[in-house]
Write an enzyme that holds these catalytic residues in place. Structure first.
Site, PDB file in Angstrom:
ATOM      1  N   GLU A 150       3.008  -6.652   7.485  1.00 53.07           N
ATOM      2  CA  GLU A 150       2.079  -5.705   8.090  1.00 53.07           C
ATOM      3  C   GLU A 150       2.172  -5.624   9.610  1.00 53.07           C
ATOM      4  OE1 GLU A 150       0.290  -6.690   4.079  1.00 53.07           O
ATOM      5  OE2 GLU A 150       1.411  -7.731   5.637  1.00 53.07           O
ATOM      6  N   GLY A 166       0.777  -5.783   0.467  1.00 53.91           N
ATOM      7  CA  GLY A 166      -0.210  -5.899  -0.596  1.00 53.91           C
ATOM      8  C   GLY A 166       0.374  -6.357  -1.912  1.00 53.91           C
ATOM      9  N   GLU A 214       0.333 -10.003  -1.619  1.00 58.03           N
ATOM     10  CA  GLU A 214      -1.066 -10.427  -1.676  1.00 58.03           C
ATOM     11  C   GLU A 214      -1.577 -10.416  -3.112  1.00 58.03           C
ATOM     12  OE1 GLU A 214      -3.161  -9.231   2.468  1.00 58.03           O
ATOM     13  OE2 GLU A 214      -2.332  -7.537   1.367  1.00 58.03           O
ATOM     14  N   ALA A 266       0.831  -1.203   0.000  1.00 56.72           N
ATOM     15  CA  ALA A 266       0.000   0.000   0.000  1.00 56.72           C
ATOM     16  C   ALA A 266       0.863   1.251   0.000  1.00 56.72           C
ATOM     17  CB  ALA A 266      -0.922   0.000   1.209  1.00 56.72           C
TER      18      ALA A 266
END
Length: 316
Positions: free
Chosen positions: A186, A163, A166, A118
């Site tokens: 995270e 992310g 992910e 992110a």
């Protein structure tokens, strides 16, 4: 007696649930899911707009059918911003209905970086009330990528954190350079993976090891990622910095000659079957297989075998 009577009822409910699940899969396939001409590309073409943060390229000639999504946000280390997320959503929406698409590769156009997760600078400017909905949007777009009907390959030639990993986990196949770095980090920021990482990582490498990696926020290189089963192939990086992309392209070329309908229903059967018990999974396989029986491609495959020539599949 009451307990005995309850058993058939429970089995009946289970069977009913299985029937509904298989029916849902068939409905998702549709009775003529691959018939007709191609869907419009909604403005995308093989030409690249250099100002775009996500470059969508439809390859041509011997690579026709392969689409490459190239993340091109160098100044933000390919981090996921509101704009990049919007572009991914738009691209995926077009690709999922384009019957000419056979395989999708997600790569980076920025050397040394796949996706750094992110955009934390943008995140820092958000009000706390905005964070939850934005993360939900990231999760939804990544889910849409996971649900694309054709094979997807993540080519990880650099950093894939949070992310970014992910995003790669949502792809069917992951390949990486040995120099690449991957991790769900995270917990270092006092949050947890929110784009599907807590669910897809355990499914990829097992629960215990996934917990260890998430709890420690550990970052793996390509060789380590291959050893734990996070990626399928690891390659020494080349001078151009695109070893993983080249391997992904080789894999995509292997997929191209196969029947398009078969590829789509095979992916659906595997994905849906992995989420249920074996008996239900076999019923899903049966339903998916049935979708191939009436296709022109199946008859073409048999004819090509008889005539000892390569088949000419049309996805019908």
């Amino acid at each position: 007696m009451a307990a005995a009577a309850a058993v058939p009822g429970a089995l009946g409910a289970l069977r009913t649930g299985r029937v509904r699940l298989v029916a849902a899969c068939c409905a998702r396939l549709g009775p003529v899911a691959w018939a007709g001409g191609p869907a419009p590309r909604r403005g995308y073409s093989s030409e690249v707009k250099t100002e775009d943060e996500l470059r969508v390229r439809y390859l041509e000639e011997e690579n026709r059918g392969i689409v490459v999504l190239g993340i091109n946000r160098a100044y933000g280390k390919n981090s996921i911003s509101k704009n990049l997320l919007k572009m991914f959503s738009k691209a995926v929406d077009a690709l999922k209905s384009d019957k000419k698409v056979r395989t999708i590769i997600i790569r980076s156009e920025v050397p040394g970086i796949f996706c750094a997760g992110a955009d934390l600078k943008e995140r820092a400017k958000m009000h706390s009330s905005e964070v939850g909905p934005f993360v939900s949007k990231i999760r939804a777009v990544i889910n849409d990528i996971a649900n694309l009907p054709v094979p997807t390959i993540a080519a990880i030639d650099g950093l894939a954190l949070g992310g970014g990993l992910e995003l790669a986990l949502a792809c069917d196949i992951r390949v990486a350079a040995s120099s690449a770095k991957m991790g769900l980090v995270e917990t270092k920021l006092a949050i947890i993976p929110g784009g599907g990482g807590t669910q897809r990582l355990p499914r990829a490498i097992g629960m215990s090891l996934a917990k260890e990696l998430i709890f420690s926020a550990r970052v793996l290189d390509g060789q380590e990622a291959k050893a734990v089963g996070l990626i399928s192939h690891v390659l020494e990086q080349n001078q151009e910095g695109d070893a993983a992309y080249r391997k992904a392209l080789d894999l995509a070329r292997e997929f191209l000659p196969q029947g398009p309908v078969a590829m789509r229903v095979a992916k659906l059967a595997i994905n849906q079957g992995m989420e249920v018990d074996l008996v239900t999974g076999l019923a899903i396989e049966e339903a998916c297989y049935a979708q191939t029986i009436s296709t022109k491609d199946r008859l073409e495959g048999l004819l090509a075998f008889k005539e000892k020539r390569p088949p000419r599949y049309k996805g019908e």
